[in-house]
Design an enzyme around this catalytic site. Structure first.
Site, PDB file in Angstrom:
ATOM      1  N   LYS A 191      48.551  46.771  44.971  1.00  0.00           N
ATOM      2  CA  LYS A 191      49.075  45.536  44.584  1.00  0.00           C
ATOM      3  C   LYS A 191      47.810  44.773  43.951  1.00  0.00           C
ATOM      4  O   LYS A 191      46.752  44.743  44.598  1.00  0.00           O
ATOM      5  CB  LYS A 191      49.805  44.568  45.759  1.00  0.00           C
ATOM      6  CG  LYS A 191      49.932  43.255  45.370  1.00  0.00           C
ATOM      7  CD  LYS A 191      50.765  42.649  46.344  1.00  0.00           C
ATOM      8  CE  LYS A 191      50.760  41.041  46.581  1.00  0.00           C
ATOM      9  NZ  LYS A 191      51.084  40.056  45.671  1.00  0.00           N
ATOM     10  N   PRO A 204      41.336  40.009  41.934  1.00  0.00           N
ATOM     11  CA  PRO A 204      41.597  41.357  41.470  1.00  0.00           C
ATOM     12  C   PRO A 204      40.499  42.196  41.865  1.00  0.00           C
ATOM     13  O   PRO A 204      39.386  41.640  42.432  1.00  0.00           O
ATOM     14  CB  PRO A 204      41.301  40.936  40.089  1.00  0.00           C
ATOM     15  CG  PRO A 204      41.708  39.405  39.825  1.00  0.00           C
ATOM     16  CD  PRO A 204      41.250  39.025  41.022  1.00  0.00           C
ATOM     17  N   ASN A 205      40.772  43.318  41.932  1.00  0.00           N
ATOM     18  CA  ASN A 205      39.511  44.539  42.255  1.00  0.00           C
ATOM     19  C   ASN A 205      39.111  44.452  43.489  1.00  0.00           C
ATOM     20  O   ASN A 205      38.111  44.926  43.886  1.00  0.00           O
ATOM     21  CB  ASN A 205      38.382  44.503  41.189  1.00  0.00           C
ATOM     22  CG  ASN A 205      38.873  44.806  39.910  1.00  0.00           C
ATOM     23  OD1 ASN A 205      39.865  45.405  39.455  1.00  0.00           O
ATOM     24  ND2 ASN A 205      38.269  43.688  39.036  1.00  0.00           N
ATOM     25  N   ARG A 206      39.982  43.970  44.462  1.00  0.00           N
ATOM     26  CA  ARG A 206      39.449  43.975  45.924  1.00  0.00           C
ATOM     27  C   ARG A 206      38.429  43.043  46.261  1.00  0.00           C
ATOM     28  O   ARG A 206      37.861  42.834  47.304  1.00  0.00           O
ATOM     29  CB  ARG A 206      39.398  45.385  46.509  1.00  0.00           C
ATOM     30  CG  ARG A 206      40.635  46.243  46.291  1.00  0.00           C
ATOM     31  CD  ARG A 206      41.402  45.775  47.351  1.00  0.00           C
ATOM     32  NE  ARG A 206      42.913  46.444  47.251  1.00  0.00           N
ATOM     33  CZ  ARG A 206      43.869  46.249  46.544  1.00  0.00           C
ATOM     34  NH1 ARG A 206      44.009  45.285  45.644  1.00  0.00           N
ATOM     35  NH2 ARG A 206      45.090  46.846  46.475  1.00  0.00           N
ATOM     36  N   LEU A 207      37.906  42.418  45.186  1.00  0.00           N
ATOM     37  CA  LEU A 207      37.016  41.303  45.508  1.00  0.00           C
ATOM     38  C   LEU A 207      37.403  39.897  45.768  1.00  0.00           C
ATOM     39  O   LEU A 207      37.474  39.022  45.123  1.00  0.00           O
ATOM     40  CB  LEU A 207      35.950  41.279  44.260  1.00  0.00           C
ATOM     41  CG  LEU A 207      35.271  42.729  43.985  1.00  0.00           C
ATOM     42  CD1 LEU A 207      34.174  42.635  42.689  1.00  0.00           C
ATOM     43  CD2 LEU A 207      34.553  42.876  45.319  1.00  0.00           C
TER      44      LEU A 207
END
Ligand SMILES: Cc1cc2nc3c(=O)[nH]c(=O)nc-3n(C[C@H](O)[C@H](O)[C@H](O)COP(=O)(O)O)c2cc1C
Length: 215
Positions: free
Chosen positions: A10, A191-194
């Site tokens: 997700k 976003p982007n797991r950050l």
């Protein structure tokens, strides 16, 4: 069995968390987030939280309880003091609370010590409950092994007869705990797991230190 969930991905993109816009006090940020999740309206029980305790058997144990009140002092829930969690807290008051509100892509982790609520406050809350819930609290030896469902139903029947036209008082083994936070960590999916992670830690002078953690 082999159920592979590794493709359940997700993207988190609903909001952001910045040091520049947050309050000095984490309870205020908690309240802001709580209001937002309530206003959003799609979580049925936004006050459901995971409570983890250090168990008497050496294992941590987590379970869901309902937050019934929060103030600048802490977070209040009600339970049976003789339940597994009640006995664990009596031995070691260090607990962890966790809220996960997927609709807002937010998590809050609270570490603190749980203490029994003053008796008059537990009385007040017990009094406000419907009679069925009051009797339920009395009849259930929470976390103990019972012979059957029928046993519980029969005990409730007996109690209902016993308490016709009689005031139902709070049993001494049931009441509230207040968790006084020492650390509160706010997680906002990005976003982007950050993701954004901001942790407040209570200092000896009772101010809160604010730090950003790597996601
Ligand atoms: C949505 C939800 C809300 C719950 N709320 C409470 C609660 O406020 N107090 C409580 O004692 N148990 C509550 N429970 C039940 C606990 O999760 C747990 O089964 C029970 O307290 C016994 O836990 P223990 O054996 O670890 O002490 C709730 C469960 C769910 C799923």
């Amino acid at each position: 069995m082999h159920e592979d969930l590794s493709n359940n991905r997700k993207t988190y993109q609903k909001s952001a968390l910045s040091e520049d816009t947050i309050s000095d006090n984490p309870l205020e940020l908690f309240r802001k987030w709580y209001y937002e999740v309530e206003a959003q309206g799609s979580i049925e029980e936004p006050n459901a939280m995971t409570l983890a305790t250090n168990g008497l058997d050496g294992f941590p144990k987590a379970r869901t309880v309902l937050l019934k009140k929060y103030t600048y002092e802490g977070f209040i829930f009600y339970t049976n003091y003789e339940s597994e969690k009640g006995l664990a807290i009596a031995e070691d008051p260090k607990v962890c609370l966790c809220f996960y509100w997927p609709v807002m892509e937010r998590q809050i982790i609270i570490k603190g010590k749980a203490e029994k609520l003053a008796e008059n406050l537990s009385d007040g809350y017990f009094e406000s409950r419907p009679d069925g819930s009051k009797l339920g609290a009395i009849v259930s030896p929470q976390s103990q092994v019972i012979p059957s469902r029928e046993y519980l139903d029969n005990e409730l029947d007996k109690l209902e007869k016993e308490y016709v036209n009689k005031e139902i008082e709070r049993p001494p083994y049931w009441g509230g705990f207040m968790v006084r936070p020492e650390s509160m960590e706010f997680w906002q999916g990005r976003p982007n797991r950050l993701h954004d992670r901001i942790r407040y830690s209570l200092q000896p002078d009772y101010n809160w230190k604010i730090e950003r953690l790597a996601p």
